[in-house]
Motif scaffolding. Structure first.
Motif, PDB file in Angstrom:
ATOM      1  N   GLU A   5      61.684 -30.708 -12.447  1.00 38.07           N
ATOM      2  CA  GLU A   5      60.265 -30.484 -12.761  1.00 38.07           C
ATOM      3  C   GLU A   5      59.620 -29.574 -11.718  1.00 38.07           C
ATOM      4  N   LEU A   6      59.963 -29.784 -10.458  1.00 29.80           N
ATOM      5  CA  LEU A   6      59.399 -28.953  -9.390  1.00 29.80           C
ATOM      6  C   LEU A   6      59.899 -27.510  -9.489  1.00 29.80           C
ATOM      7  N   VAL A   7      61.170 -27.338  -9.808  1.00 29.21           N
ATOM      8  CA  VAL A   7      61.703 -25.986  -9.969  1.00 29.21           C
ATOM      9  C   VAL A   7      60.994 -25.294 -11.129  1.00 29.21           C
ATOM     10  N   ASN A   8      60.753 -26.021 -12.218  1.00 30.45           N
ATOM     11  CA  ASN A   8      60.022 -25.433 -13.347  1.00 30.45           C
ATOM     12  C   ASN A   8      58.590 -25.070 -12.964  1.00 30.45           C
ATOM     13  N   LEU A   9      57.947 -25.895 -12.142  1.00 27.68           N
ATOM     14  CA  LEU A   9      56.608 -25.550 -11.653  1.00 27.68           C
ATOM     15  C   LEU A   9      56.649 -24.293 -10.788  1.00 27.68           C
ATOM     16  N   TRP A  10      57.678 -24.164  -9.965  1.00 26.24           N
ATOM     17  CA  TRP A  10      57.834 -22.966  -9.131  1.00 26.24           C
ATOM     18  C   TRP A  10      57.958 -21.728 -10.022  1.00 26.24           C
ATOM     19  N   ILE A  11      58.763 -21.831 -11.052  1.00 27.51           N
ATOM     20  CA  ILE A  11      58.963 -20.705 -11.971  1.00 27.51           C
ATOM     21  C   ILE A  11      57.635 -20.333 -12.629  1.00 27.51           C
ATOM     22  N   LYS A  12      56.878 -21.319 -13.065  1.00 29.09           N
ATOM     23  CA  LYS A  12      55.565 -21.050 -13.672  1.00 29.09           C
ATOM     24  C   LYS A  12      54.619 -20.414 -12.663  1.00 29.09           C
ATOM     25  N   SER A  13      54.621 -20.934 -11.439  1.00 29.35           N
ATOM     26  CA  SER A  13      53.748 -20.361 -10.405  1.00 29.35           C
ATOM     27  C   SER A  13      54.116 -18.914 -10.114  1.00 29.35           C
ATOM     28  N   ARG A  14      55.407 -18.652 -10.018  1.00 27.78           N
ATOM     29  CA  ARG A  14      55.857 -17.280  -9.759  1.00 27.78           C
ATOM     30  C   ARG A  14      55.416 -16.357 -10.890  1.00 27.78           C
ATOM     31  N   TRP A  15      55.545 -16.810 -12.125  1.00 29.00           N
ATOM     32  CA  TRP A  15      55.123 -16.004 -13.273  1.00 29.00           C
ATOM     33  C   TRP A  15      53.612 -15.754 -13.230  1.00 29.00           C
ATOM     34  N   HIS A  16      52.830 -16.774 -12.898  1.00 26.65           N
ATOM     35  CA  HIS A  16      51.386 -16.600 -12.813  1.00 26.65           C
ATOM     36  C   HIS A  16      51.012 -15.616 -11.702  1.00 26.65           C
ATOM     37  N   LEU A  17      51.757 -15.634 -10.603  1.00 28.00           N
ATOM     38  CA  LEU A  17      51.506 -14.662  -9.533  1.00 28.00           C
ATOM     39  C   LEU A  17      51.726 -13.240 -10.028  1.00 28.00           C
ATOM     40  N   ILE A  18      52.809 -13.050 -10.753  1.00 32.03           N
ATOM     41  CA  ILE A  18      53.121 -11.717 -11.273  1.00 32.03           C
ATOM     42  C   ILE A  18      52.037 -11.262 -12.244  1.00 32.03           C
ATOM     43  N   VAL A  19      51.691 -12.107 -13.178  1.00 30.74           N
ATOM     44  CA  VAL A  19      50.696 -11.759 -14.194  1.00 30.74           C
ATOM     45  C   VAL A  19      49.335 -11.502 -13.558  1.00 30.74           C
ATOM     46  N   SER A  20      48.981 -12.290 -12.526  1.00 32.06           N
ATOM     47  CA  SER A  20      47.673 -12.120 -11.900  1.00 32.06           C
ATOM     48  C   SER A  20      47.546 -10.791 -11.173  1.00 32.06           C
ATOM     49  N   GLN A  21      48.664 -10.124 -10.911  1.00 33.88           N
ATOM     50  CA  GLN A  21      48.612  -8.834 -10.240  1.00 33.88           C
ATOM     51  C   GLN A  21      48.608  -7.659 -11.208  1.00 33.88           C
ATOM     52  N   VAL A  22      48.946  -7.917 -12.456  1.00 34.97           N
ATOM     53  CA  VAL A  22      49.050  -6.824 -13.430  1.00 34.97           C
ATOM     54  C   VAL A  22      47.683  -6.235 -13.771  1.00 34.97           C
ATOM     55  N   ALA A  23      46.731  -7.079 -14.150  1.00 32.72           N
ATOM     56  CA  ALA A  23      45.423  -6.574 -14.574  1.00 32.72           C
ATOM     57  C   ALA A  23      44.706  -5.792 -13.477  1.00 32.72           C
ATOM     58  N   PRO A  24      44.586  -6.333 -12.242  1.00 31.63           N
ATOM     59  CA  PRO A  24      43.916  -5.540 -11.204  1.00 31.63           C
ATOM     60  C   PRO A  24      44.639  -4.217 -10.904  1.00 31.63           C
ATOM     61  N   THR A  25      45.964  -4.245 -10.959  1.00 35.20           N
ATOM     62  CA  THR A  25      46.726  -3.015 -10.708  1.00 35.20           C
ATOM     63  C   THR A  25      46.432  -1.977 -11.791  1.00 35.20           C
ATOM     64  N   LEU A  26      46.436  -2.412 -13.038  1.00 31.47           N
ATOM     65  CA  LEU A  26      46.129  -1.485 -14.132  1.00 31.47           C
ATOM     66  C   LEU A  26      44.703  -0.957 -14.026  1.00 31.47           C
ATOM     67  N   LEU A  27      43.774  -1.823 -13.646  1.00 30.08           N
ATOM     68  CA  LEU A  27      42.385  -1.401 -13.508  1.00 30.08           C
ATOM     69  C   LEU A  27      42.226  -0.377 -12.388  1.00 30.08           C
ATOM     70  N   LEU A  28      42.888  -0.616 -11.264  1.00 26.60           N
ATOM     71  CA  LEU A  28      42.832   0.355 -10.167  1.00 26.60           C
ATOM     72  C   LEU A  28      43.434   1.688 -10.589  1.00 26.60           C
ATOM     73  N   ALA A  29      44.568   1.631 -11.275  1.00 25.01           N
ATOM     74  CA  ALA A  29      45.210   2.865 -11.743  1.00 25.01           C
ATOM     75  C   ALA A  29      44.312   3.597 -12.739  1.00 25.01           C
ATOM     76  N   ALA A  30      43.673   2.852 -13.621  1.00 22.49           N
ATOM     77  CA  ALA A  30      42.771   3.476 -14.601  1.00 22.49           C
ATOM     78  C   ALA A  30      41.593   4.148 -13.899  1.00 22.49           C
ATOM     79  N   LEU A  31      41.040   3.489 -12.897  1.00 22.30           N
ATOM     80  CA  LEU A  31      39.909   4.087 -12.188  1.00 22.30           C
ATOM     81  C   LEU A  31      40.317   5.356 -11.468  1.00 22.30           C
ATOM     82  N   VAL A  32      41.495   5.356 -10.873  1.00 19.48           N
ATOM     83  CA  VAL A  32      41.981   6.578 -10.235  1.00 19.48           C
ATOM     84  C   VAL A  32      42.101   7.687 -11.278  1.00 19.48           C
ATOM     85  N   GLY A  33      42.631   7.336 -12.449  1.00 19.79           N
ATOM     86  CA  GLY A  33      42.735   8.320 -13.534  1.00 19.79           C
ATOM     87  C   GLY A  33      41.364   8.832 -13.972  1.00 19.79           C
TER      88      GLY A  33
END
Length: 124
Positions: A5-33
């Motif tokens: 269960e803890l390993v599955n929580l780690w996997i979910k947390s890691r996925w949420h970390l990745i996803v939480s970085q996608v939107a701000p990165t895309l927004l920054l890239a769009a603003l530069v564009g």
């Protein structure tokens, strides 16, 4: 909780970390564009709105990253307390210090990039 269960929580947390970085990165890239293609020459109110959108999404993204990182660290503490000798658990526990990059470095980088883009928007 069990190790599985803890390993599955780690996997979910890691996925949420990745996803939480996608939107701000895309927004920054769009603003530069947009700056490249004329946003800096638009009406000041449009530039202020762009800065506000960038700031709001950055704050929300940073809060999510910090919260998920804290949860991931709690999972690693629980895994460490189990005393398991499985290779997966050892790897997850050994990766715990790197979670601090998401807690501290990523928001700091966002602030630096935000300030640079804000200067570009204002200098327009």
């Amino acid at each position: 909780m069990t190790e599985s269960e803890l390993v599955n929580l780690w996997i979910k947390s890691r996925w949420h970390l990745i996803v939480s970085q996608v939107a701000p990165t895309l927004l920054l890239a769009a603003l530069v564009g947009f700056l490249t293609f004329g946003l800096a020459a638009t009406d000041p109110s449009v530039r202020v709105a762009a800065a506000g959108i960038l700031l709001a999404s950055g704050i929300l993204g940073a809060l999510v990253q910090i919260n998920v990182a804290n949860e991931a660290l709690a999972v690693t503490a629980d895994l460490r307390a189990l005393g398991s000798t499985s290779a997966v658990t050892r790897r997850i526990v050994s990766a715990a210090p790197w979670v601090n990059v998401v807690r501290f470095v990523t928001p700091t980088v966002f602030i630096v990039v935000y300030v640079a883009l804000l200067i570009a928007l204002i200098a327009g």
